[in-house]
Design a protein around this motif. Structure first.
Motif, PDB file in Angstrom:
ATOM      1  N   VAL A  73       0.510  -1.224   0.116  1.00  6.64           N
ATOM      2  CA  VAL A  73      -0.234   0.009   0.158  1.00  6.64           C
ATOM      3  C   VAL A  73       0.805   1.335   0.199  1.00  6.64           C
ATOM      4  O   VAL A  73      -0.131   2.341  -0.179  1.00  6.64           O
ATOM      5  N   LYS A  86       2.556   2.517  -2.093  1.00  5.54           N
ATOM      6  CA  LYS A  86       2.000   2.762  -3.357  1.00  5.54           C
ATOM      7  C   LYS A  86       1.221   4.845  -3.515  1.00  5.54           C
ATOM      8  O   LYS A  86       1.509   5.897  -4.447  1.00  5.54           O
ATOM      9  N   SER A  87       0.266   4.467  -2.688  1.00  2.00           N
ATOM     10  CA  SER A  87      -1.141   5.011  -2.355  1.00  2.00           C
ATOM     11  C   SER A  87      -0.909   5.450  -0.849  1.00  2.00           C
ATOM     12  O   SER A  87      -2.058   5.421  -0.762  1.00  2.00           O
ATOM     13  N   ASP A 108      -1.516   8.081  -0.024  1.00  2.00           N
ATOM     14  CA  ASP A 108      -1.884   8.926   0.474  1.00  2.00           C
ATOM     15  C   ASP A 108      -3.897   8.665   0.694  1.00  2.00           C
ATOM     16  O   ASP A 108      -4.267   8.944   1.457  1.00  2.00           O
ATOM     17  N   GLN A 109      -3.534   7.772   0.236  1.00  2.67           N
ATOM     18  CA  GLN A 109      -5.461   6.887   0.566  1.00  2.67           C
ATOM     19  C   GLN A 109      -5.411   5.969   1.860  1.00  2.67           C
ATOM     20  O   GLN A 109      -6.558   6.257   2.267  1.00  2.67           O
ATOM     21  N   HIS A 110      -4.145   6.497   2.418  1.00  6.48           N
ATOM     22  CA  HIS A 110      -4.276   5.692   3.651  1.00  6.48           C
ATOM     23  C   HIS A 110      -4.552   4.517   4.121  1.00  6.48           C
ATOM     24  O   HIS A 110      -5.220   3.689   5.445  1.00  6.48           O
ATOM     25  N   TYR A 148      -2.603   2.187   4.606  1.00  8.77           N
ATOM     26  CA  TYR A 148      -1.810   1.270   5.261  1.00  8.77           C
ATOM     27  C   TYR A 148      -3.253   1.220   6.945  1.00  8.77           C
ATOM     28  O   TYR A 148      -3.016   0.654   7.881  1.00  8.77           O
ATOM     29  N   TYR A 171       3.762  10.142 -14.310  1.00  5.62           N
ATOM     30  CA  TYR A 171       3.857   9.529 -13.080  1.00  5.62           C
ATOM     31  C   TYR A 171       2.324   9.423 -13.525  1.00  5.62           C
ATOM     32  O   TYR A 171       1.318  10.009 -14.165  1.00  5.62           O
ATOM     33  N   GLY A 172       1.327   7.687 -13.182  1.00  7.34           N
ATOM     34  CA  GLY A 172       0.716   6.570 -13.267  1.00  7.34           C
ATOM     35  C   GLY A 172       0.401   7.814 -15.290  1.00  7.34           C
ATOM     36  O   GLY A 172       0.362   7.473 -16.198  1.00  7.34           O
ATOM     37  N   ASP A 215     -11.424  13.052  -1.507  1.00 11.20           N
ATOM     38  CA  ASP A 215     -10.538  11.913  -2.250  1.00 11.20           C
ATOM     39  C   ASP A 215      -9.722  13.539  -2.720  1.00 11.20           C
ATOM     40  O   ASP A 215      -8.987  13.009  -3.322  1.00 11.20           O
ATOM     41  N   ARG A 241      -7.674  17.162  -9.836  1.00 10.72           N
ATOM     42  CA  ARG A 241      -8.642  16.800  -8.699  1.00 10.72           C
ATOM     43  C   ARG A 241      -9.935  16.213  -8.328  1.00 10.72           C
ATOM     44  O   ARG A 241     -10.496  17.110  -9.239  1.00 10.72           O
ATOM     45  N   ASP A 272     -12.518   7.938 -13.066  1.00  2.84           N
ATOM     46  CA  ASP A 272     -10.528   7.711 -12.930  1.00  2.84           C
ATOM     47  C   ASP A 272     -10.753   6.169 -14.439  1.00  2.84           C
ATOM     48  O   ASP A 272      -8.801   6.019 -14.685  1.00  2.84           O
TER      49      ASP A 272
END
Lengths: 284, 246, 601
Positions: free
Chosen positions: A85, A87-88, A90-92, A94, B19-20, C207, C438, C500
């Motif tokens: 996890v 890699k992401s 920022d999505q928390h 973990y 990136y992505g 998000d 965003r 996405d």
């Protein structure tokens, strides 16, 4: 009564401080607070009771085996719940992955070990002024904090930990083996958490339900002492232990819990990065 | 200086990186010869730092290839490319402020034999006496210029075959910029290739053999330095207008 | 999130076809219909289990908005179940005050739960992720301890008798229907919130917090409303739980229960309602249908959670989201239709001038902006260019209220834009896009654009909860408007697609559509051409000019100088936070200082 407050308070404070160091060591290389800290603490007690008490191994062997097993659990944490996890970040995710792993460890222990607290065997045949369950955590805490200072100041691995903690990107650009160091830090954290559980076994016993207690009270010094600040964690941990015991004796357990929780919340709200930590600048 | 196609050190073909979903680089072809100093210019957002990062393996390479000294860099991270001999000095002199100057240099040779590495560090101190004086102080005690010197020393201390410098002039006084670029030139004289990302165009032109201008993730100009109309062509590359019109 | 569900939920209200509506409601109807038939089996044991699932769902439906939608990791929500259970039981039993009707007590539990929900949730306004999870965990521990210690009221460890709901709900199956009715109601209410501008605001907070603020979502206010709602549902759930238990002690409220609620939401899928409903039922049934598993149930929940987090982050809802597995047309071309712009921007948007006057902003001694002044005229495009670190984005951030300037002021028309207060900008007539798009990736393109219309809503939270007519009218109008905005930027065909799944360039145009929703007088574009192909940049240029022609003042920060010189009437060149020069593109190109600044001599 004062003697009791001091001995229990300092011992528990040292355990909380060790748990805080466990959180910090894992955080330093991965920016992740892992719930497995509490599980490692709990396992230190259970492994100790298993190896020395149930299997009857010599204390020294049981101690080393405990540290080894906890280091392994630390590495498993990194592989199973952290790296996938990262890699992401920022999505928390973990928070969820380490929570899940912790629950699995806790529940597995409850079923395969015992659902009731099991006694922790005596480690040494003699006492040093006070009983071993009071001095062992304090000594362990002193050794760990001193050892960490030595590691950071005098070894390449320790310096690399500091470098990664400060600026992960720059450390990678410099060619530091970031992944290996992260695994190493999780093994180290495993040993520190295991040490906390092993040395406090005489007080907390070998009990699966120690996990949430250790998680919460181990995180309070992190919040108060500042993320990554081991010295702050020790001061905050010892203060927490003493305060908790004093309040337990003087005004009762509920008040002690409410007071600690209130301090925790107020401190976090006043300084979300910890009282000794700096707030990051906002990035848009 | 002619491009030494015979023995190129770094060969990049059709490199796409980002990136992505975001492709910052849209297909870069680039060759750096041995002992060549190539300046990469371009407005910010053009993809210069991404280019260096993609070569070093810090930024994911999404398509295309990069070969260094005959080795394919596919799948290699920064740890591997550093070991192959690519030194990468990233932007903004990000040294480790909690460590001493000396420790910063020690870390730059994390996996090297200790004694040989110490000798190299002493050479760095000879090159940058300012930081030698503060070797035992935390890097946070250095000025911005000194931190930049330390960062460059971190990149040079391993004797890389290719040194990539990302805007070493940013925040430096003109005198210091010359010092840093002179170090780069001296390295080149010893056979090291240098890939220099710069915004200080005139300075870069003074030291480079060849310039590339990047805009919008593509190379829009490639020229040897010293051409009479280079400044005008660069201006066109930046501000629009065709090269022919120049 | 299941895009289909989102799409439909976004499309909710009037103006939605019957077929999608049926498709949306069908799974819920089937589920609750089956549950309603359960008494035919005369199996009281199943009744108990399903009844319990219904009671849990009443809590989870509210918590889902907190965890699944707003992304706040409220781990210890069992605290509110405890509060609700004791409130109902104590009031109905009359241990503290004169006994009242259990129905009244249940209402009181909702009220107490709502307040407690805000207390437990409030730290979320400052604390994030792990910290907030820890704080709710602490609350759960404290509440149990208080219940244990406050013997005179709660009975301490001995406990208190649960409420008995009389009348038609006195029998086993009567009470079962009472719980089931509550679950249906909770589903409807939480669904109403989810498909309102409040629900979209929650997703945006989760998000794309910065974009949420720029769209006028006021995070503290919104979170307080949702904590009230989630607290109230938990309070009611607690009252029913107490009745189901017949007798409650603090032991009944284990932390495992809290984990069940929390994990059910994540396994079900963040941002979905059907998913968490299914997984709540599943997790409640799992230990019952396989008795040997009882001891292992928490282990299984945890293992499921780990698998979901690592392998299927979208949860059950994602597995059910068949629509998002159909491949999208490749080689799509964005076709802006600027004829939609005059309608889109025709309303009350006054033409106003932006005045940026003598602004200074320092970060720790470094002056990022140093006494900068410029104006942007309505119906004009103003470019802001300059080398690295010259302060361009910082200027935008001061205008959008992310930074407070040390000196100077920013005015739009006659009104001064309050320093800071980013969430006030959308209403003040400022729209903006971001360097990195965003967006809410799991929501549909349409829903993302509708987030931009947050400030156009007048209906209150309660009107949204009960889906009252004014709210439904507003939603329909907002939807029409969002489709128009998508038409204007050329993404109309993709309205129903999960955001996405879009390409990077499409996301840039999506952000513009979102920024146009509040009918801005001023549009701030932060490097809109970054990552775009040359032909897309040309389309973008045309779109920017058309937007300005409709009366909007446009401030463009961009590195693609061809775009800047192509669309701007005026350009300000920044260097080191100061104005180097300003003028028309022709003047700028000819200006030696500019060339020097760029060429670095």
């Amino acid at each position: 009564m004062v003697e009791s407050i001091l001995s229990y308070g300092l011992a528990m404070g040292a355990v909380y401080a060790l748990m805080a160091v466990t959180y910090n060591v894992m955080f330093s290389t991965s920016r992740v607070f892992s719930f497995t800290a509490g599980a490692l603490g709990m396992l230190g007690g259970v492994f100790g009771a298993l190896f020395i008490g149930r299997l009857g191994l010599p204390s020294g062997v049981g101690f080393l085996l405990t540290l080894g097993c906890c280091a392994l659990i630390g590495v498993v944490t990194e592989f199973v719940a952290v790296r996938p996890v990262l890699k992401s970040l920022d999505q928390h995710l973990y928070v969820l992955s380490t929570l899940a792993l912790t629950l699995m460890i806790q529940q597995f222990t409850a079923i395969e070990w015992s659902t009731v607290p099991q006694p922790f065997p005596r480690v040494l045949p003699f006492d040093l002024f006070v009983r071993e369950r009071f001095w062992m955590p304090v000594l362990a805490c002193a050794v760990v904090v001193g050892g960490m200072e030595f590691l950071y100041r005098h070894s390449m691995v320790g310096r690399a930990f500091l470098a990664i903690a400060e600026d992960n990107f720059a450390a990678r650009a410099l060619g530091l083996p970031e992944r290996g160091l992260r695994i190493g830090s999780y093994a180290l954290a495993g040993m520190i958490g295991g040490l906390a559980g092993f040395t406090s076994g005489g007080i907390l016993l070998a009990f699966f339900a120690n996990v949430p207690t250790l998680n919460f009270y181990g995180f309070v010094p992190v919040a108060l002492g500042g993320i990554g600040n081991n010295r702050g964690a020790v001061v905050a941990g010892l203060a927490l232990g003493l305060f908790q015991q004093a309040a337990n004796y003087l005004v009762g357990g509920v008040f002690a819990s409410v007071a600690i929780f209130s301090v925790f919340i107020v401190a976090l709200l006043a300084a979300p990065q910890g009282l000794f930590g700096a707030a990051p600048a906002r990035r848009v | 200086m002619p491009i030494s196609e015979a023995e190129p050190l770094l060969v990049v073909r059709g490199l796409v990186a980002g990136y992505g979903k975001l492709h910052v680089l849209g297909g870069i072809d680039l060759v750096v010869g041995k002992a060549e100093l190539v300046a990469v210019l371009g407005p910010n957002g053009a993809g210069k730092s991404t280019l260096l990062g993609a070569i070093a393996g810090l930024v994911p390479r999404q398509a295309g290839s990069a070969h260094f000294a005959g080795r394919d860099l596919a799948g290699m991270g920064p740890k591997d490319t550093v070991r192959l001999g690519i030194g990468h000095v990233i932007q903004d002199h990000r040294v480790f402020t909690r460590l001493s100057v000396h420790e910063n240099l020690l870390l730059a040779g994390y996996d090297l034999p200790r004694t040989a590495h110490r000798a190299r560090i002493e050479e760095m101190y000879a090159l940058f006496p300012e930081i030698a004086e503060k070797r035992n102080q935390p890097a946070s005690a250095l000025s911005g210029g000194q931190q930049q010197m330390l960062a460059v020393a971190q990149g040079v201390v391993r004797k890389p075959a290719l040194l990539m410098l990302d805007e070493p002039s940013a925040g430096l006084s003109p005198v210091l910029v010359d010092r840093v670029l002179a170090v780069a030139a001296a390295l080149r004289a010893e056979g090291c290739s240098v890939l220099l990302v710069e915004q200080a165009v005139q300075k870069a032109l003074g030291w480079a053999d060849r310039v590339l201008a990047l805009a919008g993730g593509r190379i829009v100009l490639e020229a040897a330095t010293g051409g009479p109309d280079l400044a005008q062509r660069l201006k066109n590359a930046y501000f629009g207008g065709s090269e022919a019109a120049a | 999130m299941a895009a289909e569900e989102t799409i439909v939920s976004v499309a909710g209200g009037t103006g939605i076809g019957l077929v999608p509506l049926l498709r949306q409601v069908a799974p819920f109807a089937a589920l609750f219909g089956l549950a309603a038939l359960l008494p035919l089996t005369h199996n009281a044991y199943f009744g108990l289990v399903i009844g319990r699932a219904a009671v849990y769902w009443i809590l989870v439906s509210g918590l889902n908005l907190v965890v699944g939608f707003a992304g706040q990791l409220a781990l210890g929500w069992v605290a509110l179940l405890t509060v609700g259970a004791y409130t109902t039981s104590v009031l109905a039993a009359g241990t503290a005050l004169p006994a009242i009707s259990p129905f009244l007590a249940l209402g009181a539990a909702a009220a107490v739960g709502a307040v407690a929900g805000v207390v437990v949730g409030l730290p979320a306004l400052r604390l994030r992720t792990f910290y907030f999870a820890m704080s709710t965990f602490g609350f759960a521990t404290i509440v149990t301890q208080i219940a244990l210690a406050w013997r005179s009221v709660t009975g301490g460890g001995i406990g208190v008798i649960g409420p008995v709901f009389g009348g038609p709900f006195g029998s086993t199956w009567g009470f079962y229907y009472f719980c089931l009715g509550g679950a249906v109601l909770a589903t409807w209410l939480s669904g109403n919130v989810a498909r309102s501008r409040f629900g979209r605001g929650l997703l945006a907070i989760r998000d794309a917090e910065v974009a949420a603020e720029a769209s006028g979502v006021f995070k503290p206010g919104l979170l307080v409303l949702v904590f009230l709602f989630a607290g109230a549902t938990a309070g009611v759930s607690g009252g029913l739980f107490a009745s189901l238990q017949t007798y409650i002690t603090p032991d009944a409220f284990t932390f495992d229960l809290s984990l069940l609620f929390f994990i059910a939401i994540l396994i079900g899928g963040r941002g979905s309602i059907l998913g968490p409903l299914l997984s709540t039922v599943l997790l409640t049934l799992l230990p019952e249908v396989a008795a040997p598993l009882v001891a292992w149930s928490t282990f299984l929940y945890a293992a499921l959670l780990l698998v979901i987090v690592l392998a299927v982050p979208g949860g059950i809802a994602n597995l059910l989201d068949f629509a998002s597995r159909k491949p999208l047309e490749t080689g799509r071309i964005i076709r802006p239709d600027v004829s939609a712009l005059p309608v889109l921007l025709s309303g009350h948007a006054a033409e106003r001038q932006l005045s940026f006057e003598g602004v200074t902003l320092a970060f720790g001694g470094v002056r990022a902006i140093d006494g900068l002044s410029f104006t942007v005229e309505p119906a004009a495009v103003h470019g802001l260019i300059g080398p690295n670190g010259s302060g361009k984005t910082t200027v935008l951030n001061v205008i959008s209220g992310y930074y407070r300037p040390g000196e100077g002021s920013v005015r739009l028309g006659e009104r001064e834009l309050a320093p800071g207060a980013a969430h006030s900008r959308a209403a003040a007539g400022v729209g903006r896009t971001f360097q990195t798009p965003r967006i809410v990736g799991e929501a549909s393109v349409l829903a993302n654009v509708m987030i931009g219309g947050t400030t156009r809503g007048r209906g209150t939270f309660l009107e949204a909860v009960f889906s009252l007519p004014r709210h439904r009218r507003e939603e329909a109008a907002l939807r029409e408007r969002a489709l128009l905005a998508l038409k204007a930027v050329g993404l109309e065909q993709l309205a129903q697609v999960r955001a996405d799944r879009l390409q990077h360039s499409e996301l840039r145009f999506l952000e513009i559509a979102r920024a146009l929703m509040p009918e801005p007088s001023l549009l701030l574009l932060d490097e809109p051409a970054a990552g775009l192909a040359p032909d897309e940049i040309a389309l973008l240029g045309g779109l920017i000019i058309a937007i300005s022609r409709a009366g909007v003042a446009v401030l463009l920060v961009e590195h693609h100088t061809d775009l800047v010189f192509g669309v701007c009437e005026n350009i300000t060149v920044l260097n080191l936070g100061r104005e180097l020069t300003h003028g028309t593109p022709a003047e700028i190109v000819a200006h030696q200082d500019v060339i020097d600044a760029y060429l670095g001599s």
